[in-house]
Write an enzyme that holds these catalytic residues in place. Structure first.
Site, PDB file in Angstrom:
ATOM      1  N   GLU A 270      -6.208 -11.015   6.197  1.00  0.00           N
ATOM      2  CA  GLU A 270      -6.024 -10.425   7.528  1.00  0.00           C
ATOM      3  C   GLU A 270      -7.083 -10.940   8.504  1.00  0.00           C
ATOM      4  O   GLU A 270      -6.785 -11.209   9.673  1.00  0.00           O
ATOM      5  CB  GLU A 270      -6.064  -8.897   7.452  1.00  0.00           C
ATOM      6  CG  GLU A 270      -4.816  -8.321   6.799  1.00  0.00           C
ATOM      7  CD  GLU A 270      -4.770  -6.798   6.840  1.00  0.00           C
ATOM      8  OE1 GLU A 270      -3.674  -6.255   7.008  1.00  0.00           O
ATOM      9  OE2 GLU A 270      -5.834  -6.146   6.703  1.00  0.00           O
TER      10      GLU A 270
ATOM     11  N   HIS B 163       2.358  -3.382   7.115  1.00  0.00           N
ATOM     12  CA  HIS B 163       1.470  -2.330   6.589  1.00  0.00           C
ATOM     13  C   HIS B 163       2.033  -1.887   5.234  1.00  0.00           C
ATOM     14  O   HIS B 163       3.133  -1.333   5.163  1.00  0.00           O
ATOM     15  CB  HIS B 163       1.434  -1.160   7.601  1.00  0.00           C
ATOM     16  CG  HIS B 163       0.697   0.058   7.171  1.00  0.00           C
ATOM     17  ND1 HIS B 163      -0.653   0.065   6.894  1.00  0.00           N
ATOM     18  CD2 HIS B 163       1.116   1.339   6.980  1.00  0.00           C
ATOM     19  CE1 HIS B 163      -1.028   1.299   6.562  1.00  0.00           C
ATOM     20  NE2 HIS B 163       0.034   2.086   6.600  1.00  0.00           N
TER      21      HIS B 163
ATOM     22  N   GLU C  99       1.748   0.472   3.105  1.00  0.00           N
ATOM     23  CA  GLU C  99       2.217   1.838   2.822  1.00  0.00           C
ATOM     24  C   GLU C  99       3.584   2.140   3.446  1.00  0.00           C
ATOM     25  O   GLU C  99       4.231   3.117   3.091  1.00  0.00           O
ATOM     26  CB  GLU C  99       1.196   2.856   3.350  1.00  0.00           C
ATOM     27  CG  GLU C  99      -0.102   2.926   2.557  1.00  0.00           C
ATOM     28  CD  GLU C  99      -1.166   1.948   3.053  1.00  0.00           C
ATOM     29  OE1 GLU C  99      -0.809   0.850   3.535  1.00  0.00           O
ATOM     30  OE2 GLU C  99      -2.354   2.280   2.934  1.00  0.00           O
TER      31      GLU C  99
ATOM     32  N   ASP D  38      -2.464  -4.559  11.725  1.00  0.00           N
ATOM     33  CA  ASP D  38      -1.159  -4.687  11.038  1.00  0.00           C
ATOM     34  C   ASP D  38      -0.017  -4.870  12.054  1.00  0.00           C
ATOM     35  O   ASP D  38       0.908  -5.659  11.831  1.00  0.00           O
ATOM     36  CB  ASP D  38      -0.860  -3.446  10.185  1.00  0.00           C
ATOM     37  CG  ASP D  38      -1.802  -3.356   8.990  1.00  0.00           C
ATOM     38  OD1 ASP D  38      -2.581  -4.290   8.768  1.00  0.00           O
ATOM     39  OD2 ASP D  38      -1.745  -2.324   8.292  1.00  0.00           O
TER      40      ASP D  38
ATOM     41  N   GLU E  46      -4.607   1.810  12.187  1.00  0.00           N
ATOM     42  CA  GLU E  46      -5.379   2.125  10.972  1.00  0.00           C
ATOM     43  C   GLU E  46      -6.712   1.384  10.991  1.00  0.00           C
ATOM     44  O   GLU E  46      -6.760   0.206  11.383  1.00  0.00           O
ATOM     45  CB  GLU E  46      -4.558   1.660   9.752  1.00  0.00           C
ATOM     46  CG  GLU E  46      -5.194   1.927   8.418  1.00  0.00           C
ATOM     47  CD  GLU E  46      -4.431   1.213   7.288  1.00  0.00           C
ATOM     48  OE1 GLU E  46      -3.979   0.071   7.488  1.00  0.00           O
ATOM     49  OE2 GLU E  46      -4.304   1.809   6.208  1.00  0.00           O
TER      50      GLU E  46
ATOM     51  N   HIS F  48      -7.073  -5.484   2.140  1.00  0.00           N
ATOM     52  CA  HIS F  48      -7.109  -4.724   3.389  1.00  0.00           C
ATOM     53  C   HIS F  48      -8.338  -5.115   4.196  1.00  0.00           C
ATOM     54  O   HIS F  48      -9.465  -4.913   3.741  1.00  0.00           O
ATOM     55  CB  HIS F  48      -7.130  -3.229   3.095  1.00  0.00           C
ATOM     56  CG  HIS F  48      -7.206  -2.391   4.327  1.00  0.00           C
ATOM     57  ND1 HIS F  48      -6.141  -2.242   5.178  1.00  0.00           N
ATOM     58  CD2 HIS F  48      -8.223  -1.714   4.884  1.00  0.00           C
ATOM     59  CE1 HIS F  48      -6.498  -1.475   6.187  1.00  0.00           C
ATOM     60  NE2 HIS F  48      -7.762  -1.154   6.038  1.00  0.00           N
TER      61      HIS F  48
ATOM     62  N   HIS G 142      -9.555  -0.970  10.153  1.00  0.00           N
ATOM     63  CA  HIS G 142      -9.576  -2.249   9.443  1.00  0.00           C
ATOM     64  C   HIS G 142     -11.008  -2.765   9.363  1.00  0.00           C
ATOM     65  O   HIS G 142     -11.298  -3.918   9.684  1.00  0.00           O
ATOM     66  CB  HIS G 142      -8.667  -3.267  10.145  1.00  0.00           C
ATOM     67  CG  HIS G 142      -7.257  -3.245   9.625  1.00  0.00           C
ATOM     68  ND1 HIS G 142      -6.401  -2.212   9.867  1.00  0.00           N
ATOM     69  CD2 HIS G 142      -6.567  -4.125   8.851  1.00  0.00           C
ATOM     70  CE1 HIS G 142      -5.240  -2.452   9.266  1.00  0.00           C
ATOM     71  NE2 HIS G 142      -5.309  -3.606   8.645  1.00  0.00           N
TER      72      HIS G 142
HETATM   73 ZN   LIG Z   1      -3.849  -4.376   7.450  1.00  0.00          ZN
END
Ligand SMILES: [Zn+2]
Length: 262
Positions: free
Chosen positions: A181, A119, A121, A44, A33, A176, A35
């Site tokens: 992170e 992650h 989701e 992630d 994904e 995010h 980032h």
């Molecule tokens: Zn992430």
């Protein structure tokens, strides 16, 4: 030779021996994904794997290969599916991948598993995968499997949160590609972070509802939902230590058959 902890690096003979000796298997689940422009798309997956490895060094456990694709990125949590590079699974695909892997590990004789989600989701679909696997395993007469499931960020200690966010915490959903992170990646994979590319847009402001198709204009163009300014490796050390220490403690508490490694 130091103790190997990655399932991929073990021969089947060695793996069987470790499983028969009661080793737990830790399954990291991530995503591929966007980032932001400063972090890799595997963030992630890499962070969930790093926590899993940190924990496995302290207990009788093996780390399974990471599930590197996750459930669809949501605008309010991961920027959304409109970014190039973000590569996601349908809900039932993810749940079924997890179901199948858990059933295979159980077939090998593993009876204590830990699923570390990296992650946001993925959350409900990791639960679904576990539930489907355990239901089917019960039909096969396997009733003694136990699985501990977690989102690693829930193990952030209050005093760490205060140090990482001296001006107030924006909340995990907006985190995010932001301070947490980015700090952890600076600690664990500094060569993969481009601090010169840190975006200045955001924080994102979302209404209390969603609209489909996604209103992409709600999402900052960089894909970062709140600024990563203030991210530093030292904060990553604090966060990572919380996760490894407290996830290890949770496993030892819930699974008395799994022992600490001296
Ligand atoms: Zn992430």
């Amino acid at each position: 030779m130091s103790r190997r902890i990655l399932m991929n690096e073990l021969s089947w003979v060695e793996y069987q021996k470790r499983v028969e000796a009661g080793a737990a298997v830790i399954l990291p689940v991530g995503a591929t994904e966007q980032h932001g422009p400063h972090l890799p798309m595997g963030t992630d997956a890499m962070l969930a794997t790093a926590v899993a490895k940190g924990v496995a060094e302290k207990i009788n456990a093996i780390v399974a290969p990471v599930v590197a694709f996750g459930y669809k990125s949501q605008p309010k949590m991961g920027g959304g599916q409109h970014f190039c590079g973000t590569t996601s699974l349908d809900a039932d695909t993810l749940a079924h991948v997890l179901r199948d892997v858990i059933k295979e590990l159980a077939r090998h004789g593993v009876r204590r598993m830990v699923l570390i989600n990296g992650h946001y989701e993925n959350m409900m679909f990791t639960i679904e995968g576990i539930d489907l696997a355990m239901r089917e395993l019960r039909y096969d007469g396997i009733t003694d499997l136990e699985i501990l499931r977690l989102e690693y960020w829930d193990f952030t200690r209050a005093e760490t949160l205060e140090k990482v966010f001296p001006d107030g915490f924006p909340g995990y959903a907006l985190e995010h590609a932001a301070v947490m992170e980015t700090s952890m990646m600076l600690h664990l994979h500094p060569d993969l972070v481009d601090m010169a590319a840190l975006p200045t847009d955001g924080p994102a402001e979302f209404p209390a509802y969603d609209v489909y198709p996604t209103r992409t204009a709600w999402v900052p163009c960089s894909g970062v939902l709140s600024p990563a300014t203030g991210a530093e490796a030292a904060k990553g050390v604090l966060l990572f230590n919380d996760y490894v220490t407290d996830v290890t403690a949770a496993i030892l508490k819930e699974f008395p058959s799994v022992s600490a490694v001296a």
